[in-house]
Design an enzyme around this catalytic site. Sequence first.
Site, PDB file in Angstrom:
ATOM      1  N   ASP A  94      -4.392  -0.044  -3.487  1.00  0.00           N
ATOM      2  CA  ASP A  94      -4.152   1.010  -2.740  1.00  0.00           C
ATOM      3  C   ASP A  94      -3.104   2.584  -2.649  1.00  0.00           C
ATOM      4  O   ASP A  94      -2.117   1.983  -2.395  1.00  0.00           O
ATOM      5  CB  ASP A  94      -3.884   0.147  -0.825  1.00  0.00           C
ATOM      6  CG  ASP A  94      -5.697  -0.428  -0.606  1.00  0.00           C
ATOM      7  OD1 ASP A  94      -6.430  -0.463  -1.399  1.00  0.00           O
ATOM      8  OD2 ASP A  94      -5.437  -0.556   0.417  1.00  0.00           O
TER       9      ASP A  94
ATOM     10  N   HIS B 186      -1.110   4.312  -0.605  1.00  0.00           N
ATOM     11  CA  HIS B 186      -1.542   5.692   0.061  1.00  0.00           C
ATOM     12  C   HIS B 186      -1.481   7.058   0.064  1.00  0.00           C
ATOM     13  O   HIS B 186      -1.791   8.286   1.096  1.00  0.00           O
ATOM     14  CB  HIS B 186      -1.985   5.079   1.469  1.00  0.00           C
ATOM     15  CG  HIS B 186      -3.170   3.611   1.937  1.00  0.00           C
ATOM     16  ND1 HIS B 186      -4.012   4.158   1.516  1.00  0.00           N
ATOM     17  CD2 HIS B 186      -2.955   2.932   2.267  1.00  0.00           C
ATOM     18  CE1 HIS B 186      -4.966   2.727   1.154  1.00  0.00           C
ATOM     19  NE2 HIS B 186      -3.956   1.894   2.129  1.00  0.00           N
TER      20      HIS B 186
ATOM     21  N   ASN C 283      -8.183  -2.538  -2.399  1.00  0.00           N
ATOM     22  CA  ASN C 283      -9.592  -2.365  -2.553  1.00  0.00           C
ATOM     23  C   ASN C 283     -10.347  -1.267  -2.145  1.00  0.00           C
ATOM     24  O   ASN C 283     -11.069  -0.740  -1.941  1.00  0.00           O
ATOM     25  CB  ASN C 283     -10.284  -3.194  -0.665  1.00  0.00           C
ATOM     26  CG  ASN C 283      -9.246  -2.700   0.014  1.00  0.00           C
ATOM     27  OD1 ASN C 283      -8.397  -2.150   0.109  1.00  0.00           O
ATOM     28  ND2 ASN C 283      -9.988  -1.749   1.245  1.00  0.00           N
ATOM     29  N   HIS C 284      -9.022   0.353  -2.219  1.00  0.00           N
ATOM     30  CA  HIS C 284      -9.483   1.020  -2.488  1.00  0.00           C
ATOM     31  C   HIS C 284      -9.468   1.667  -3.832  1.00  0.00           C
ATOM     32  O   HIS C 284     -10.268   3.542  -3.819  1.00  0.00           O
ATOM     33  CB  HIS C 284      -8.408   2.399  -1.267  1.00  0.00           C
ATOM     34  CG  HIS C 284      -8.435   2.198  -0.317  1.00  0.00           C
ATOM     35  ND1 HIS C 284      -8.794   3.239   0.731  1.00  0.00           N
ATOM     36  CD2 HIS C 284      -7.894   1.040   0.997  1.00  0.00           C
ATOM     37  CE1 HIS C 284      -9.274   3.187   1.938  1.00  0.00           C
ATOM     38  NE2 HIS C 284      -8.709   1.888   2.307  1.00  0.00           N
TER      39      HIS C 284
ATOM     40  N   HIS D 193      -2.470  -4.577   2.231  1.00  0.00           N
ATOM     41  CA  HIS D 193      -3.973  -4.732   2.627  1.00  0.00           C
ATOM     42  C   HIS D 193      -3.980  -4.315   3.753  1.00  0.00           C
ATOM     43  O   HIS D 193      -4.442  -3.726   4.620  1.00  0.00           O
ATOM     44  CB  HIS D 193      -4.704  -5.762   2.232  1.00  0.00           C
ATOM     45  CG  HIS D 193      -6.293  -5.933   2.692  1.00  0.00           C
ATOM     46  ND1 HIS D 193      -6.677  -4.576   2.189  1.00  0.00           N
ATOM     47  CD2 HIS D 193      -6.946  -6.210   2.905  1.00  0.00           C
ATOM     48  CE1 HIS D 193      -8.154  -4.426   2.335  1.00  0.00           C
ATOM     49  NE2 HIS D 193      -8.492  -5.691   2.789  1.00  0.00           N
TER      50      HIS D 193
ATOM     51  N   HIS E 116      -4.124  -7.850  -3.965  1.00  0.00           N
ATOM     52  CA  HIS E 116      -4.049  -7.232  -2.800  1.00  0.00           C
ATOM     53  C   HIS E 116      -4.547  -7.291  -1.420  1.00  0.00           C
ATOM     54  O   HIS E 116      -3.718  -7.387  -0.758  1.00  0.00           O
ATOM     55  CB  HIS E 116      -4.881  -6.189  -3.064  1.00  0.00           C
ATOM     56  CG  HIS E 116      -5.168  -5.275  -1.842  1.00  0.00           C
ATOM     57  ND1 HIS E 116      -4.098  -4.063  -2.054  1.00  0.00           N
ATOM     58  CD2 HIS E 116      -6.122  -4.274  -1.306  1.00  0.00           C
ATOM     59  CE1 HIS E 116      -4.204  -3.086  -0.264  1.00  0.00           C
ATOM     60  NE2 HIS E 116      -5.695  -3.382  -0.001  1.00  0.00           N
TER      61      HIS E 116
ATOM     62  N   ASP F 130       0.553  -1.071  -0.238  1.00  0.00           N
ATOM     63  CA  ASP F 130      -0.026  -0.028  -0.153  1.00  0.00           C
ATOM     64  C   ASP F 130       0.877   1.194   0.006  1.00  0.00           C
ATOM     65  O   ASP F 130       2.197   1.257   0.687  1.00  0.00           O
ATOM     66  CB  ASP F 130      -0.919   0.109   1.168  1.00  0.00           C
ATOM     67  CG  ASP F 130      -1.902  -1.073   1.793  1.00  0.00           C
ATOM     68  OD1 ASP F 130      -1.578  -2.323   0.840  1.00  0.00           O
ATOM     69  OD2 ASP F 130      -2.832  -0.911   1.797  1.00  0.00           O
TER      70      ASP F 130
END
Lengths: 424, 377
Positions: free
Chosen positions: A79, A53, A111-112, A326, A252, A51
């Site tokens: 992500d 982010h 998932n983001h 994740h 992910h 990730d």
Amino acid sequence: MSDLDRAIAQLRACRPIPEYQVRELCYKARELLIEEGNVVGVDAPVTICGDIHGQFHDLMELFRVGGDVPDTNYLFMGDFVDRGFYSLESFLLLLCLKVRYPDRITLIRGNHESRQITTVYGFYDECLRKYGSANVWRYCCEVFDYLALGALVIGAATNLEPSDAPFADPTSQASMQTEDQDIEIETLNANGEIMFRFPRNHDASQSSQATSQPSSSPIIDTPSRTGPSGTSATSSANGSRGNDGGAVLCVHGGLSPLIDTIDKIRLLDRKQEVPHEGAMCDLLWSDPDEIDGWGLSPRGAGFLFGADIVKCFNYKNDLSLIARAHQLVMEGFKEMFDSTIVTVWSAPNYCYRCGNVAAILELGEDGSNAGYMRRSNGDVGRRQSSVLTERGRDGPGRRYRVFDAAPQDSRGMPAKKPVADYFL
Amino acid sequence: MPAPEIPNLKSLLASRRGGQQRGRGRGILTSGAKHESSDADKDRAVQNTDQDAATSRLSCIELGYLEDPFAKAFATQPTIRRLPLLNRGTYVRTTAIDILVDKFLSTSPTELKQIVSLGAGTDTRYYRILSKYPSIKVIYHEFDFPSNTATKIATIQKTPSLLAQIRQSLLDPSDLKISVDKTFLTSPFYNIHAIDLRTFSTSPAPTIPNLSATTPTLLLSECCLIYLQPADASAILFSFLTTLIPAPTPVAVVLYEPIRPHDAFGRTMEANLASRNIHLHTLKKYGSLTRQRIRLKSAGFEHGFKAADTGFIWQKWIAEEEKERVAALEMLDEFEELELLLTHYCVAWGWRDRGEEALFGKAWAEVQEQERDDEVG
């Protein structure tokens, strides 16, 4: 200099590109991504990242530690956006690099990367703030729908090439001497110094010695060391028992009860918003856990899955390892279930609050092409590869590079110290 | 992050050139404060923590985590939707204190009770108690900096529903008095005192109008004492337990504050808040559940001294069906982070009872404390 190179330069300086350029970029990216299967094939060597982010400055630190594109072949496990303050710049830069060097960077969906999640966790608001309209968010979301769901890394070397990197702590060098042993795991800090080195278990006659070695290593009990605590090899595993020569599946989240073969992932219709349930949702949402079989996820999407599920899946699909992201892990990476699955987390000091370190995973290239023939180039003390073929297959050699958050105000970019929320 | 918290690149440039911002981007305002800050700046930073908490509370109310019809009146800023994990944390914090307060009020319900809320800010607990327990007699005291009490009193004065609530509890509405400078509100039951809590360590300690020395009293510190120097924080508890409310009157305290400053999350928390000019002065001294218990015991809460982190409280204090209700309010993805956050805040509660009567001992007999404390003091 092409428009694309100019955009890359601008984004590297953490400056957003104009809306029309985003539209164009997203269009090109979609044309490229649509050609990719749900599971992208990737040849080792590759550097696998978790990730991001929106922590743009930490992404720059990642490139500093892991090497730049296109020199290093990267695989990002989703992500890219949400939570951090620079989701837009981070994602657009990765996308630019993808369009510019399609064979040197692979992006898969997290998932983001979803319309619904980005409206709650910041990316939507960020686009609105930076462009005054939701157009850019919309373009990006259309790209999200085209991102692959997984990647399959093939041709990874079983053992790490011995590096001449210095040891971070010279006093520990003696205990990690592996001159006559193959290296399975190595952990390096951001300066490229070896923090930890773990030799591979060769065969049954040596295993008792080899397993006692890591547990008696002084490093394991030292909390300041990030390497070993993320390495299940230090606790439960007798080194890797993965399948030598098998591929590495990158996804992910994790596995799905609806998916027992990788071919079933290939059959999914992925070009849509992430559904609330079903195989595609599970791949992006599930987590490994210390349970038997499948369990309900507290996240409300995806499932929890135990060691038996992973081992069975890996065996059936001839995998040596599953790499996933994740979940925040304070040490940057965490191997589980006898090193059959690893979590890689690449957002240091997550949300500017968690104080964690980040990691990336480097898989080397197997010089012998076949995957389980070892390179016999005269290295001293190398063992016969027949030993390996007798006892089955080993997982790939894994080199983790662990790094901290980028220092503030150090890169000439608008890096105001972000504010993390607390209860006051 | 919710929209108002994402720095706007343009405004960053403006503020760097000395541009002024008001009302939004509080991070930007404070993050520039690298220069040596004055004591006044530090006080203001602490005072502003109330608005921060109020914003979090409102976010919870809007989304259905908490019910509080009075909070809106005190909000000076538009509602910001906080992240799900922050809403969850605010919910646990408020609910935990509500549980302890409710158990206190509903034990011997006919007996007069007293509650002292330290650093109360815009807290609405008094109004919530009045509407929930219309027949209970409780003397309520709020303490805060004059700037905070003045804002609160001004709001009360212009909000008929709040005034009506306060007057309802009085025999004679004219018992409600507001000081000329509008920083004090006094009445036989509800009081707002503009007092700098640090004055408790100077002599003579301040006198508190309408504070009963013979009524069973609960002290509340919701992220308050932690901003004081350890000596000042101790002096407050000492004053209440000795001179202000001497034995044998039962006195208890409920603390809510951060703990575990020594791990990576804790160190980051301390550094991040320091960059906002918020200093957690007692954090290291009372940095574990064990240390909180010892603190309560040695302060004089000799009959009970317990503590639990808010992760434990979410697990053990909240009923399953309520947990399901709350979990269904928002999709919460950040489980690892939530766990980190919740385990870095604790509720500590201690009491001194009057002999066999054991008011607090009875009230909190069923409240589960946390045995495990993995941080070595």
